[in-house]
Write an enzyme that holds these catalytic residues in place. Sequence first.
Site, PDB file in Angstrom:
ATOM      1  N   ASP A   1       0.946  -1.181   0.037  1.00  0.00           N
ATOM      2  CA  ASP A   1       0.187  -0.027  -0.060  1.00  0.00           C
ATOM      3  C   ASP A   1       0.895   1.152  -0.071  1.00  0.00           C
ATOM      4  O   ASP A   1       1.781   1.415   0.951  1.00  0.00           O
ATOM      5  CB  ASP A   1      -0.770  -0.144   1.162  1.00  0.00           C
ATOM      6  CG  ASP A   1      -1.526   1.352   1.479  1.00  0.00           C
ATOM      7  OD1 ASP A   1      -1.625   2.276   0.679  1.00  0.00           O
ATOM      8  OD2 ASP A   1      -2.518   1.261   2.284  1.00  0.00           O
TER       9      ASP A   1
ATOM     10  N   LYS B   1      -8.053  -4.812   3.541  1.00  0.00           N
ATOM     11  CA  LYS B   1      -8.784  -4.856   4.806  1.00  0.00           C
ATOM     12  C   LYS B   1      -8.646  -6.193   5.530  1.00  0.00           C
ATOM     13  O   LYS B   1      -9.918  -6.414   6.309  1.00  0.00           O
ATOM     14  CB  LYS B   1      -9.932  -3.982   4.801  1.00  0.00           C
ATOM     15  CG  LYS B   1     -10.116  -2.848   3.793  1.00  0.00           C
ATOM     16  CD  LYS B   1      -9.378  -1.739   4.760  1.00  0.00           C
ATOM     17  CE  LYS B   1      -9.221  -0.264   3.952  1.00  0.00           C
ATOM     18  NZ  LYS B   1      -8.074  -0.222   2.976  1.00  0.00           N
TER      19      LYS B   1
ATOM     20  N   TYR C   1       0.437   0.076  14.735  1.00  0.00           N
ATOM     21  CA  TYR C   1      -0.658  -0.344  13.595  1.00  0.00           C
ATOM     22  C   TYR C   1      -0.094   0.557  12.394  1.00  0.00           C
ATOM     23  O   TYR C   1       0.010   1.804  12.410  1.00  0.00           O
ATOM     24  CB  TYR C   1      -1.958   0.153  13.939  1.00  0.00           C
ATOM     25  CG  TYR C   1      -3.066  -0.270  12.953  1.00  0.00           C
ATOM     26  CD1 TYR C   1      -3.261  -1.814  12.842  1.00  0.00           C
ATOM     27  CD2 TYR C   1      -3.563   0.643  12.016  1.00  0.00           C
ATOM     28  CE1 TYR C   1      -4.184  -2.075  11.728  1.00  0.00           C
ATOM     29  CE2 TYR C   1      -4.380   0.253  11.337  1.00  0.00           C
ATOM     30  CZ  TYR C   1      -4.686  -1.076  10.919  1.00  0.00           C
ATOM     31  OH  TYR C   1      -5.821  -1.490   9.905  1.00  0.00           O
TER      32      TYR C   1
ATOM     33  N   LYS D   1      -3.614  -3.065   7.920  1.00  0.00           N
ATOM     34  CA  LYS D   1      -3.645  -4.577   7.892  1.00  0.00           C
ATOM     35  C   LYS D   1      -2.693  -5.087   6.698  1.00  0.00           C
ATOM     36  O   LYS D   1      -2.359  -4.041   5.925  1.00  0.00           O
ATOM     37  CB  LYS D   1      -5.151  -5.099   7.737  1.00  0.00           C
ATOM     38  CG  LYS D   1      -5.918  -5.192   9.232  1.00  0.00           C
ATOM     39  CD  LYS D   1      -5.463  -6.380   9.758  1.00  0.00           C
ATOM     40  CE  LYS D   1      -6.018  -6.368  11.183  1.00  0.00           C
ATOM     41  NZ  LYS D   1      -5.309  -7.068  12.302  1.00  0.00           N
ATOM     42  N   ASP D   2      -2.505  -6.443   6.813  1.00  0.00           N
ATOM     43  CA  ASP D   2      -1.442  -6.731   5.972  1.00  0.00           C
ATOM     44  C   ASP D   2      -1.743  -7.070   4.346  1.00  0.00           C
ATOM     45  O   ASP D   2      -1.114  -7.239   3.695  1.00  0.00           O
ATOM     46  CB  ASP D   2      -0.801  -7.872   6.648  1.00  0.00           C
ATOM     47  CG  ASP D   2      -0.475  -7.662   7.955  1.00  0.00           C
ATOM     48  OD1 ASP D   2       0.339  -6.979   8.362  1.00  0.00           O
ATOM     49  OD2 ASP D   2      -1.377  -8.216   9.078  1.00  0.00           O
ATOM     50  N   ASP D   3      -3.225  -7.049   4.095  1.00  0.00           N
ATOM     51  CA  ASP D   3      -3.725  -7.377   2.866  1.00  0.00           C
ATOM     52  C   ASP D   3      -2.866  -8.120   2.209  1.00  0.00           C
ATOM     53  O   ASP D   3      -2.225  -7.862   1.239  1.00  0.00           O
ATOM     54  CB  ASP D   3      -3.802  -5.727   2.367  1.00  0.00           C
ATOM     55  CG  ASP D   3      -4.544  -4.712   3.100  1.00  0.00           C
ATOM     56  OD1 ASP D   3      -5.387  -5.145   4.102  1.00  0.00           O
ATOM     57  OD2 ASP D   3      -4.466  -3.545   3.503  1.00  0.00           O
TER      58      ASP D   3
ATOM     59  N   GLN E   1      -5.458 -27.603 -11.440  1.00  0.00           N
ATOM     60  CA  GLN E   1      -5.764 -28.541 -12.440  1.00  0.00           C
ATOM     61  C   GLN E   1      -4.756 -29.648 -12.445  1.00  0.00           C
ATOM     62  O   GLN E   1      -3.666 -29.305 -11.747  1.00  0.00           O
ATOM     63  CB  GLN E   1      -5.901 -28.098 -13.691  1.00  0.00           C
ATOM     64  CG  GLN E   1      -7.054 -26.727 -13.774  1.00  0.00           C
ATOM     65  CD  GLN E   1      -8.443 -27.221 -13.536  1.00  0.00           C
ATOM     66  OE1 GLN E   1      -9.298 -26.329 -13.285  1.00  0.00           O
ATOM     67  NE2 GLN E   1      -8.868 -28.513 -13.983  1.00  0.00           N
ATOM     68  N   SER E   2      -5.040 -30.768 -13.010  1.00  0.00           N
ATOM     69  CA  SER E   2      -4.000 -31.928 -13.384  1.00  0.00           C
ATOM     70  C   SER E   2      -3.300 -32.345 -12.052  1.00  0.00           C
ATOM     71  O   SER E   2      -2.128 -32.052 -11.917  1.00  0.00           O
ATOM     72  CB  SER E   2      -3.070 -31.593 -14.263  1.00  0.00           C
ATOM     73  OG  SER E   2      -3.698 -31.299 -15.646  1.00  0.00           O
TER      74      SER E   2
ATOM     75  N   TYR F   1      -2.201  -3.912  18.737  1.00  0.00           N
ATOM     76  CA  TYR F   1      -1.523  -3.394  17.622  1.00  0.00           C
ATOM     77  C   TYR F   1      -2.268  -2.433  16.735  1.00  0.00           C
ATOM     78  O   TYR F   1      -2.017  -1.991  15.565  1.00  0.00           O
ATOM     79  CB  TYR F   1      -1.054  -4.649  16.787  1.00  0.00           C
ATOM     80  CG  TYR F   1      -0.125  -5.734  17.426  1.00  0.00           C
ATOM     81  CD1 TYR F   1       1.160  -5.340  17.543  1.00  0.00           C
ATOM     82  CD2 TYR F   1      -0.834  -6.630  18.056  1.00  0.00           C
ATOM     83  CE1 TYR F   1       1.935  -6.293  18.155  1.00  0.00           C
ATOM     84  CE2 TYR F   1      -0.026  -7.448  18.615  1.00  0.00           C
ATOM     85  CZ  TYR F   1       1.524  -7.483  18.736  1.00  0.00           C
ATOM     86  OH  TYR F   1       2.033  -8.097  19.670  1.00  0.00           O
TER      87      TYR F   1
HETATM   88  C1  F6R Z   1      -7.609  -0.368   7.798  1.00  0.00           C
HETATM   89  C2  F6R Z   1      -7.527   0.969   7.066  1.00  0.00           C
HETATM   90  C3  F6R Z   1      -8.620   1.916   7.427  1.00  0.00           C
HETATM   91  C4  F6R Z   1      -7.778   3.133   8.419  1.00  0.00           C
HETATM   92  C5  F6R Z   1      -8.698   4.003   8.945  1.00  0.00           C
HETATM   93  C6  F6R Z   1      -8.374   5.113   9.607  1.00  0.00           C
HETATM   94  O1  F6R Z   1      -6.762  -1.419   7.403  1.00  0.00           O
HETATM   95  O2  F6R Z   1      -6.696   0.998   6.434  1.00  0.00           O
HETATM   96  O3  F6R Z   1      -9.819   1.498   7.999  1.00  0.00           O
HETATM   97  O4  F6R Z   1      -7.386   2.342   9.486  1.00  0.00           O
HETATM   98  O5  F6R Z   1      -9.375   4.810   7.855  1.00  0.00           O
HETATM   99  O6  F6R Z   1      -7.074   5.649   8.823  1.00  0.00           O
HETATM  100  P1  F6R Z   1      -6.256   6.881   9.411  1.00  0.00           P
HETATM  101  O7  F6R Z   1      -5.744   6.271  10.872  1.00  0.00           O
HETATM  102  O8  F6R Z   1      -5.218   6.806   8.521  1.00  0.00           O
HETATM  103  O9  F6R Z   1      -7.037   8.052   9.424  1.00  0.00           O
HETATM  104 MG    MG Z   2      -3.910   2.348   3.107  1.00  0.00          MG
HETATM  105 MG    MG Z   3      -4.970  -2.039   2.079  1.00  0.00          MG
END
Ligand code: F6R
Ligand code: MG
Ligand code: MG
Length: 368
Positions: free
Chosen positions: A11, A132, A228, A231-233, A241-242, A347
């Site tokens: 990201d 997400k 934080y 998320k690790d997405d 197949q096969s 986290y």
């Molecule tokens: C979840 C995600 C979003 C942000 C949320 C708050 O992985 O990326 O839900 O956590 O929009 O974002 P900030 O803290 O950057 O305003």
């Molecule tokens: Mg982002």
């Molecule tokens: Mg993302």
Amino acid sequence: MKLTLSVIKADIGGFVGHSSVHKEVVEKVREIAEDGKDRGIIRDVSILVCGDDIALVMTHTKGIDSSDVHELAWNAFKEGTEVAKKMKMYGAGQDLLADAFSGNVKGMGPGVAEMEFEERKSEPVVIFFADKTSPSAWNLPLYEIFADPMNTAGLVIDPSMHNGFIFDVMDVYTGMGIQLKAPEELYDLLVFIGATSRYVIRCIYRKSDGEIAASASTQRLSLMAGRYVGKDDPVLIVRAQSGFPAVGEILEPFARPWLVEGWMRGSHTGPLMPVPFRNAKPTRFDGPPRVIAAGYQITDGYLIGPSDLFDDPAFDEARRECNNIADILRRQGIFEPHRLPPEEMEYTTLPKVLEKLKDRFKLVEVKK
Ligand code: F6R
Ligand code: MG
Ligand code: MG
């Protein structure tokens, strides 16, 4: 000559907020990756986008953990970040935790899933890409695809799959791994992979000949950064197949939605919604979490595709069900179990709030 399939994702800035990626950012990433193809670092590349994440799907003959290939991906994300910064895209450069590349993108922010194999007579693969949510989102579908005959008829019917598969499982907190065989160690396997906040499936091998069948990204950004950072997405590669599960067996678990962790602020439980590429834009309460499935035929190391595999009305009911589940969970608001339990909230940004209040606690009941 063995071929390597490397999927590296990050990201590097959202448009708008954390919901998707601006096309100028994607184009810059593509330009750098294509340049790497022209310079012979990789054989081919295809770009996927899911929510605010970009994935480089690359083929080459340099093996897994190749510093040349990882550096190319790093540079593509770095240059894309420059565009994102200029446009003041949201959270530009979010997943690039290091200042300079140092040999391997693992531990530097981007997620990586790779595998090496001899290209078969025909080599269909499916690449899943989710936004997400976290890598443990793949535990349930991988179990169903490779160990549940109620999902995968081939486990019963196809003699080349009948011996089962080996699951390589990792504890994300300690980095320790264990290999378990299905079907004979199924119950042991489920002890771990059912605990999705701690254990993730890294790879799956066919038991009869040790061939790689699936490989997932398992990096946990929050554990790397100590805070934080989204998320690790995750991404996941599955061969089809096969002697491997059929494309339809690989997609089948996604027709019956289940709950994953992630969604708003990485702090909630929500259904993982299978969507066509055009709908991989999580906007309701920053979600619900999305997953796309990109199918490729790999031909002489070239990627023919992607085919947008969830662009099928047969998944409409799953999408509707996800919306119903989302309504039910949203009713809980900030209350558990929609909100994740305290161990998982460690986290997120919540500890900062707790820190402010900790001295206000007074002993009101003596523990016996
Ligand atoms: C979840 C995600 C979003 C942000 C949320 C708050 O992985 O990326 O839900 O956590 O929009 O974002 P900030 O803290 O950057 O305003
Ligand atoms: Mg982002
Ligand atoms: Mg993302």
